[in-house]
Design an enzyme around this catalytic site. Structure first.
Site, PDB file in Angstrom:
ATOM      1  N   GLY A  77       0.407  -1.662   0.847  1.00 27.55           N
ATOM      2  CA  GLY A  77       1.520  -0.951   1.472  1.00 27.55           C
ATOM      3  C   GLY A  77       1.614  -1.166   2.976  1.00 27.55           C
ATOM      4  O   GLY A  77       2.363  -0.481   3.656  1.00 27.55           O
ATOM      5  N   ASN A 118       3.563  -1.476 -10.068  1.00 28.44           N
ATOM      6  CA  ASN A 118       2.993  -0.132  -9.967  1.00 28.44           C
ATOM      7  C   ASN A 118       3.986   0.689  -9.146  1.00 28.44           C
ATOM      8  O   ASN A 118       4.040   0.561  -7.928  1.00 28.44           O
ATOM      9  CB  ASN A 118       1.625  -0.218  -9.268  1.00 28.44           C
ATOM     10  CG  ASN A 118       1.053   1.146  -8.936  1.00 28.44           C
ATOM     11  OD1 ASN A 118       1.549   2.175  -9.407  1.00 28.44           O
ATOM     12  ND2 ASN A 118       0.007   1.167  -8.118  1.00 28.44           N
ATOM     13  N   TRP A 119       4.765   1.491  -9.842  1.00 28.24           N
ATOM     14  CA  TRP A 119       5.806   2.259  -9.142  1.00 28.24           C
ATOM     15  C   TRP A 119       5.231   3.368  -8.275  1.00 28.24           C
ATOM     16  O   TRP A 119       5.931   3.938  -7.460  1.00 28.24           O
ATOM     17  CB  TRP A 119       6.762   2.893 -10.171  1.00 28.24           C
ATOM     18  CG  TRP A 119       7.773   1.960 -10.749  1.00 28.24           C
ATOM     19  CD1 TRP A 119       7.842   0.605 -10.586  1.00 28.24           C
ATOM     20  CD2 TRP A 119       8.885   2.324 -11.585  1.00 28.24           C
ATOM     21  NE1 TRP A 119       8.919   0.093 -11.264  1.00 28.24           N
ATOM     22  CE2 TRP A 119       9.570   1.140 -11.889  1.00 28.24           C
ATOM     23  CE3 TRP A 119       9.342   3.520 -12.108  1.00 28.24           C
ATOM     24  CZ2 TRP A 119      10.721   1.120 -12.683  1.00 28.24           C
ATOM     25  CZ3 TRP A 119      10.483   3.514 -12.910  1.00 28.24           C
ATOM     26  CH2 TRP A 119      11.161   2.325 -13.188  1.00 28.24           C
ATOM     27  N   LYS A 120       3.972   3.701  -8.490  1.00 24.57           N
ATOM     28  CA  LYS A 120       3.360   4.854  -7.798  1.00 24.57           C
ATOM     29  C   LYS A 120       4.230   6.093  -8.031  1.00 24.57           C
ATOM     30  O   LYS A 120       4.859   6.196  -9.085  1.00 24.57           O
ATOM     31  CB  LYS A 120       3.145   4.538  -6.315  1.00 24.57           C
ATOM     32  CG  LYS A 120       2.379   3.213  -6.138  1.00 24.57           C
ATOM     33  CD  LYS A 120       1.826   2.994  -4.780  1.00 24.57           C
ATOM     34  CE  LYS A 120       1.048   1.680  -4.759  1.00 24.57           C
ATOM     35  NZ  LYS A 120       0.430   1.395  -3.478  1.00 24.57           N
ATOM     36  N   GLU A 129      -5.945   4.449  -4.221  1.00 26.90           N
ATOM     37  CA  GLU A 129      -5.355   5.738  -3.829  1.00 26.90           C
ATOM     38  C   GLU A 129      -5.998   6.877  -4.613  1.00 26.90           C
ATOM     39  O   GLU A 129      -6.186   7.973  -4.095  1.00 26.90           O
ATOM     40  CB  GLU A 129      -3.826   5.691  -4.019  1.00 26.90           C
ATOM     41  CG  GLU A 129      -3.179   4.846  -2.924  1.00 26.90           C
ATOM     42  CD  GLU A 129      -1.884   4.165  -3.317  1.00 26.90           C
ATOM     43  OE1 GLU A 129      -1.267   4.537  -4.317  1.00 26.90           O
ATOM     44  OE2 GLU A 129      -1.503   3.216  -2.593  1.00 26.90           O
ATOM     45  N   GLU A 150      -7.649  -5.404  -4.949  1.00 24.24           N
ATOM     46  CA  GLU A 150      -6.655  -4.884  -4.012  1.00 24.24           C
ATOM     47  C   GLU A 150      -7.356  -4.400  -2.745  1.00 24.24           C
ATOM     48  O   GLU A 150      -7.846  -3.255  -2.694  1.00 24.24           O
ATOM     49  CB  GLU A 150      -5.898  -3.705  -4.632  1.00 24.24           C
ATOM     50  CG  GLU A 150      -5.124  -4.060  -5.880  1.00 24.24           C
ATOM     51  CD  GLU A 150      -3.965  -3.092  -6.103  1.00 24.24           C
ATOM     52  OE1 GLU A 150      -2.837  -3.561  -6.214  1.00 24.24           O
ATOM     53  OE2 GLU A 150      -4.200  -1.872  -6.132  1.00 24.24           O
ATOM     54  N   SER A 152       0.551  -5.928  -0.752  1.00 23.72           N
ATOM     55  CA  SER A 152       1.648  -6.554  -0.009  1.00 23.72           C
ATOM     56  C   SER A 152       2.059  -7.919  -0.570  1.00 23.72           C
ATOM     57  O   SER A 152       2.360  -8.846   0.178  1.00 23.72           O
ATOM     58  CB  SER A 152       1.311  -6.663   1.479  1.00 23.72           C
ATOM     59  OG  SER A 152       1.129  -5.373   2.038  1.00 23.72           O
ATOM     60  N   GLY A 200       3.096  -3.215  -5.791  1.00 24.74           N
ATOM     61  CA  GLY A 200       3.533  -1.862  -5.482  1.00 24.74           C
ATOM     62  C   GLY A 200       4.969  -1.858  -4.982  1.00 24.74           C
ATOM     63  O   GLY A 200       5.919  -1.921  -5.754  1.00 24.74           O
ATOM     64  N   GLY A 201       5.120  -1.803  -3.667  1.00 32.01           N
ATOM     65  CA  GLY A 201       6.439  -1.662  -3.043  1.00 32.01           C
ATOM     66  C   GLY A 201       7.500  -2.596  -3.604  1.00 32.01           C
ATOM     67  O   GLY A 201       8.626  -2.169  -3.890  1.00 32.01           O
ATOM     68  N   HIS A 236      -7.386   2.931  -9.108  1.00 30.90           N
ATOM     69  CA  HIS A 236      -6.605   2.487  -7.953  1.00 30.90           C
ATOM     70  C   HIS A 236      -7.204   3.109  -6.690  1.00 30.90           C
ATOM     71  O   HIS A 236      -7.677   4.248  -6.715  1.00 30.90           O
ATOM     72  CB  HIS A 236      -5.140   2.903  -8.121  1.00 30.90           C
ATOM     73  CG  HIS A 236      -4.262   2.263  -7.083  1.00 30.90           C
ATOM     74  ND1 HIS A 236      -4.183   2.735  -5.800  1.00 30.90           N
ATOM     75  CD2 HIS A 236      -3.446   1.179  -7.148  1.00 30.90           C
ATOM     76  CE1 HIS A 236      -3.356   1.960  -5.113  1.00 30.90           C
ATOM     77  NE2 HIS A 236      -2.895   1.008  -5.901  1.00 30.90           N
TER      78      HIS A 236
HETATM   79  P1  PGA Z   1       1.773  -2.851  -2.380  1.00 32.26           P
HETATM   80  O1  PGA Z   1       0.837  -1.999  -3.351  1.00 32.26           O
HETATM   81  O2  PGA Z   1       2.283  -4.042  -3.156  1.00 32.26           O
HETATM   82  O3  PGA Z   1       2.883  -1.900  -1.995  1.00 32.26           O
HETATM   83  O4  PGA Z   1       0.937  -3.260  -1.200  1.00 32.26           O
HETATM   84  C1  PGA Z   1      -0.017  -2.614  -4.283  1.00 32.26           C
HETATM   85  C2  PGA Z   1      -0.750  -1.566  -5.086  1.00 32.26           C
HETATM   86  O5  PGA Z   1      -1.158  -0.536  -4.541  1.00 32.26           O
HETATM   87  O6  PGA Z   1      -0.930  -1.747  -6.315  1.00 32.26           O
END
Ligand code: PGA
Length: 259
Positions: A177, A12-14, A101, A171, A215, A236-237, A99
């Protein structure tokens, strides 16, 4: 013979990436995925403007691509929205929905997430339905209640056949993150609970892939992916760093081959 569990790792590049840097990352991911044994499926969810780029660089590779959100509507006067069928026109096969967010910053309700899930399925995309509790909710002992309501709100609106085509990602908000992943035991506990909800819908639905996100790194991926109810990860990251993302895919590939 044991039925092999489907392993799935999705990046997930966000809201990251620019055309120039994306090209190298997409090519590296496609090349790295070609070397995997096939016990894992790999996907990348990119910002919508880069769908065409993902399509041109990933087509024919073992990496699927998709979007990070879609509209709850099919077409019409919804300024700024992207319909599932639009993503499909660029070869997308995945759509993250719900998600944390989006739930937090865009006030997305359980009902809206259910509508988006339905839109993805109707267009032929695989929705990755995200659920997860905040730290305050966990500390108040509300984890099961929160994730149960989030998943239940989606399952209630779907037929068994439709529900069998979703992917679920657990999640925990406090792990996203932050560098602070849930332990494999903590994650497995929630995954087992979610599996129970899926099974209660129908035994066929119990087979949908349950991803863990928050993470995930090359260092903790293997232990997470060896848990009984963790079928892969939403990353994500680490998905922005080709080597790290591929190391996580490799861990899932190996876990898939071992079990
Ligand atoms: P993260 O994000 O791996 O940076 O913790 C995961 C996500 O939000 O899908």
């Amino acid at each position: 013979m044991l039925k092999q569990r489907v392993r799935l790792v999705v990046g997930n590049w966000k809201m990251h990436g620019r055309l120039a840097g994306n090209a190298a990352l997409l090519q590296m991911t496609a090349q790295g995925a070609a070397a995997l044994s096939g016990s894992v499926q790999v996907g990348l969810c990119v910002p919508c403007p880069y769908l065409a780029q993902a399509q041109s660089l990933l087509e024919g590779s073992r990496v699927a691509w998709g979007v990070q959100d879609i509209s709850a509507y099919t077409t019409g006067a919804y300024t700024g929205e992207v319909a599932a069928e639009m993503a499909l026109e660029f070869g997308a096969s995945l759509a993250i929905v719900g998600h944390s967010e989006r739930r937090a910053y865009h006030r997305e309700s359980i009902e809206l997430v259910a509508l988006k899930t339905g839109q993805a399925l109707a267009a032929g995309l695989t929705p990755i339905v995200c659920v997860g509790e905040t730290l305050a909710e966990r500390e108040a002992g509300l984890t099961q209640q929160v994730v149960g309501a989030q998943l239940g709100g989606v399952l209630d609106k779907l037929s068994v056949e439709a529900a069998a085509r979703i992917v679920v990602a657990y999640e925990p908000v406090w792990a996203i993150g932050t560098g602070k992943s849930a332990t494999a035991v903590e994650a497995q506990e929630v995954h087992a609970f979610l599996r129970g909800l899926l099974r209660a819908k129908d035994p066929i639905v119990a087979r949908v892939p349950l991803l863990y996100g928050g993470s995930v790194k090359p260092e903790n991926a293997r232990e997470l992916f060896l848990q009984a109810d963790i079928d892969g990860g939403l990353i994500g990251g680490a998905s922005l760093k080709g080597e790290e993302f591929l190391a996580i895919c490799k861990a899932a590939d190996r876990a898939g081959a071992e079990q």
